[in-house]
Design a protein around this motif. Structure first.
Motif, mmCIF file in Angstrom:
data_model
loop_
_atom_site.group_PDB
_atom_site.id
_atom_site.type_symbol
_atom_site.label_atom_id
_atom_site.label_comp_id
_atom_site.label_asym_id
_atom_site.label_seq_id
_atom_site.Cartn_x
_atom_site.Cartn_y
_atom_site.Cartn_z
ATOM 1 N N TYR A 92 0.713 -1.167 0.112
ATOM 2 C CA TYR A 92 0.036 -0.039 0.079
ATOM 3 C C TYR A 92 0.866 1.142 0.052
ATOM 4 O O TYR A 92 1.650 1.477 0.812
ATOM 5 C CB TYR A 92 -0.940 0.088 1.242
ATOM 6 C CG TYR A 92 -1.966 1.306 1.427
ATOM 7 C CD1 TYR A 92 -3.144 1.416 0.659
ATOM 8 C CD2 TYR A 92 -1.341 2.397 1.813
ATOM 9 C CE1 TYR A 92 -3.897 2.379 0.859
ATOM 10 C CE2 TYR A 92 -2.211 3.557 2.135
ATOM 11 C CZ TYR A 92 -3.373 3.545 1.294
ATOM 12 O OH TYR A 92 -4.127 4.769 1.455
ATOM 13 N N ALA A 129 -3.978 -0.941 -7.960
ATOM 14 C CA ALA A 129 -5.280 -0.669 -7.517
ATOM 15 C C ALA A 129 -5.233 0.813 -6.990
ATOM 16 O O ALA A 129 -4.939 0.889 -5.856
ATOM 17 C CB ALA A 129 -5.807 -1.632 -6.849
ATOM 18 N N PHE A 130 -6.029 1.488 -7.850
ATOM 19 C CA PHE A 130 -5.929 3.061 -7.248
ATOM 20 C C PHE A 130 -7.075 3.731 -6.993
ATOM 21 O O PHE A 130 -7.391 4.695 -6.572
ATOM 22 C CB PHE A 130 -4.690 3.762 -7.902
ATOM 23 C CG PHE A 130 -5.283 4.200 -9.217
ATOM 24 C CD1 PHE A 130 -4.808 3.281 -10.515
ATOM 25 C CD2 PHE A 130 -5.950 5.331 -9.562
ATOM 26 C CE1 PHE A 130 -5.412 3.824 -11.796
ATOM 27 C CE2 PHE A 130 -6.367 5.815 -11.019
ATOM 28 C CZ PHE A 130 -5.972 4.805 -12.001
ATOM 29 N N SER A 133 -12.670 1.394 -3.831
ATOM 30 C CA SER A 133 -13.387 0.177 -3.859
ATOM 31 C C SER A 133 -14.930 0.507 -4.269
ATOM 32 O O SER A 133 -15.548 -0.630 -4.663
ATOM 33 C CB SER A 133 -13.094 -0.830 -2.754
ATOM 34 O OG SER A 133 -13.555 -0.066 -1.437
ATOM 35 N N SER A 140 -13.031 0.701 -12.173
ATOM 36 C CA SER A 140 -11.870 0.484 -11.562
ATOM 37 C C SER A 140 -10.809 -0.018 -12.764
ATOM 38 O O SER A 140 -11.043 -0.763 -13.797
ATOM 39 C CB SER A 140 -11.901 -0.292 -10.608
ATOM 40 O OG SER A 140 -12.184 -1.718 -11.051
ATOM 41 N N LYS A 154 0.254 -7.381 -6.622
ATOM 42 C CA LYS A 154 -0.785 -6.051 -6.658
ATOM 43 C C LYS A 154 -0.238 -5.028 -5.583
ATOM 44 O O LYS A 154 0.128 -5.363 -4.534
ATOM 45 C CB LYS A 154 -2.148 -6.565 -6.028
ATOM 46 C CG LYS A 154 -3.129 -5.687 -5.928
ATOM 47 C CD LYS A 154 -4.245 -6.330 -5.660
ATOM 48 C CE LYS A 154 -5.554 -5.482 -5.346
ATOM 49 N NZ LYS A 154 -6.753 -5.958 -5.075
ATOM 50 N N TYR A 156 -1.719 -1.337 -3.802
ATOM 51 C CA TYR A 156 -2.652 -0.459 -3.713
ATOM 52 C C TYR A 156 -1.816 1.092 -3.725
ATOM 53 O O TYR A 156 -1.023 1.274 -2.798
ATOM 54 C CB TYR A 156 -3.434 -0.493 -2.190
ATOM 55 C CG TYR A 156 -4.365 -1.493 -2.338
ATOM 56 C CD1 TYR A 156 -5.661 -1.346 -2.909
ATOM 57 C CD2 TYR A 156 -4.179 -2.847 -1.566
ATOM 58 C CE1 TYR A 156 -6.763 -2.082 -2.748
ATOM 59 C CE2 TYR A 156 -5.419 -3.547 -1.369
ATOM 60 C CZ TYR A 156 -6.610 -3.298 -2.266
ATOM 61 O OH TYR A 156 -7.469 -4.323 -2.001
ATOM 62 N N ARG A 158 -2.846 5.042 -3.272
ATOM 63 C CA ARG A 158 -3.615 6.153 -3.145
ATOM 64 C C ARG A 158 -2.896 7.698 -3.316
ATOM 65 O O ARG A 158 -1.508 7.573 -2.918
ATOM 66 C CB ARG A 158 -4.312 6.300 -1.576
ATOM 67 C CG ARG A 158 -5.382 5.086 -1.645
ATOM 68 C CD ARG A 158 -6.683 5.254 -2.614
ATOM 69 N NE ARG A 158 -7.610 4.264 -2.069
ATOM 70 C CZ ARG A 158 -7.531 3.291 -2.967
ATOM 71 N NH1 ARG A 158 -6.616 2.895 -3.954
ATOM 72 N NH2 ARG A 158 -8.588 2.291 -3.075
ATOM 73 N N GLY A 186 -8.683 8.038 -6.789
ATOM 74 C CA GLY A 186 -7.760 7.510 -5.876
ATOM 75 C C GLY A 186 -7.174 8.548 -5.088
ATOM 76 O O GLY A 186 -6.302 8.500 -4.248
ATOM 77 N N ALA A 339 -7.175 4.968 2.971
ATOM 78 C CA ALA A 339 -8.048 4.275 2.188
ATOM 79 C C ALA A 339 -9.213 3.791 2.965
ATOM 80 O O ALA A 339 -9.254 3.824 4.075
ATOM 81 C CB ALA A 339 -7.321 3.377 1.376
ATOM 82 N N VAL A 343 -10.220 -1.978 1.856
ATOM 83 C CA VAL A 343 -8.837 -1.742 1.493
ATOM 84 C C VAL A 343 -8.100 -2.237 2.878
ATOM 85 O O VAL A 343 -7.288 -3.090 2.686
ATOM 86 C CB VAL A 343 -8.154 -0.369 1.072
ATOM 87 C CG1 VAL A 343 -6.565 -0.799 0.661
ATOM 88 C CG2 VAL A 343 -8.794 0.006 -0.089
#
Ligand code: 5GP
Length: 359
Positions: A92, A129-130, A133, A140, A154, A156, A158, A186, A339, A343
């Protein structure tokens, strides 16, 4: 070092333009040198220098901004920075950057940020993944082909938009408006950064109050220099997190501890900028011993030639902490991410699965 690299980690205080690879900076400088925009020989040693005081860092940032502020370069550095954090198992990343205007090349704060988003989409070594959710799956962005999905890691990501202390109230407000506009892309909050001896708290306050009213998160660079009035005003403002907290007096420590505001601790940065004299007098020790919420961060991995794994390794060896304690410190940061809960839930699963492997 390998062990620290292999463990999942959370990065909450990383400035985009401070996290650029040296090799990229040198390449960009060489190209601008060839075009006659800058004197390459004059800046090469500035980029290569290791160990800079806080004022020297801000001079370097001005140079970096000359090298990076066009859309394609912003996209490139964003891609590389995310790939570098992902490569050391940062799961993250909250990446912060100051949206910039440059009318001569048609850059507005919005197009600068669009270039950042483009960089996130360009990452191909890892699944990024930004988007929040709660957005529908079709909004997305899945950045890899379905066929590779299972084999890729993966991360995340932000974004925090930084207000530079050189900015006016209306420029700061413009950044907050942009953050609100980009929530679905994001952006989760606002950071206040920039040269700590420049500007007045009152200048940014209206924009920060508005940020709070709108439900965006806030983190402030606090106490990098001994400005007592400002430190107290910042703590009274109750941001969700603060960065650094180096120059606090007894009364402010008490205020910080009772407020339980999490602190983003940047060890190498504090030592290299001489904000803290040495690690054995670093406030990490005091905060950790009273279980104050804290998270280890890089600040500017490029400028300070560090990595998050290195920060963990330095903390473990300097403060005599074992692997399990360090693992728990890393996992504890989940509580401070900006987040949403889904998340956080996913991050808990990632850490718990890593813990099972730890035994
Ligand atoms: P950018 O926002 O351009 O992506 O990242 C670089 C900027 O972040 C610098 O120009 C500066 O405003 C801010 N910054 C980076 N490191 C520090 C730091 O250690 N302290 C403060 N106060 N600001 C920083």
């Amino acid at each position: 070092m390998e062990w620290w690299v292999s463990q999942p980690k959370i990065e909450l205080h990383a400035h985009l333009n401070g996290s650029i690879r040296d090799s990229t900076l040198l390449e960009l400088a060489r190209v601008l040198g060839e075009k006659g925009v800058i004197d390459f020989a004059g800046v090469e040693h500035v980029i290569k220098k290791n160990g800079r005081s806080l004022p020297e860092c801000f001079k370097l940032f001005d140079l970096i901004h000359v090298l990076t502020t066009d859309h394609a370069t912003v996209t490139r550095i964003t891609k590389e920075v995310v790939e570098d954090f992902a490569a050391e198992n940062v799961v993250y990343l909250e990446l912060r950057t100051t949206p910039k205007k440059n009318e001569s090349i048609g850059m507005s704060k919005r197009t600068y940020m669009d270039a950042v988003i483009k960089g996130l989409k360009a990452v191909d070594t890892v699944d990024v993944a930004f988007t929040p959710s709660q957005t529908s799956p079709e909004n997305s962005v899945t950045l890899i082909s379905d066929a590779c999905k299972t084999t890729k890691k993966k991360i995340y990501v932000r974004l925090l938009l930084s207000i530079d202390r050189r900015e006016t109230t209306s420029a700061a407000m413009e950044t907050v408006q942009l953050a609100l506009e980009m929530r679905d892309l994001g952006v989760v909050g606002i950071d206040l950064s920039g040269n700590p001896v420049v500007g007045e708290w009152e200048t940014y306050l209206p924009a920060l109050k508005f940020t709070k009213e709108q439900g965006l998160h806030i983190t402030l660079h606090c106490g990098e220099v001994p400005n007592r009035k400002e430190i107290q005003a910042m703590l009274d403002f109750l941001p969700q997190r603060i960065g650094h907290a180096c120059c606090l007096e007894d009364e402010e420590w008490e205020k910080l501890k009772s407020s339980k505001i999490p602190v983003e601790v940047c060890l190498t940065s504090n030592i290299m900028t001489q904000t803290i004299a040495s690690l054995d007098v670093h406030h990490f020790v005091d905060l950790y011993s009273v279980k104050h919420p804290l998270v280890l961060c890089t600040d500017d991995a490029g400028v300070f030639s560090t990595s998050l794994s290195h920060e963990y390794s330095v903390a473990a060896s300097s403060f005599g902490l074992g692997k399990l304690e360090m693992f728990q410190l890393a996992r504890g940061a989940i509580d401070f991410v900006f987040a949403d809960d889904s998340v956080k839930k996913d991050l808990r699963e990632i850490f718990d699965s890593a813990k099972r492997k730890l035994g």
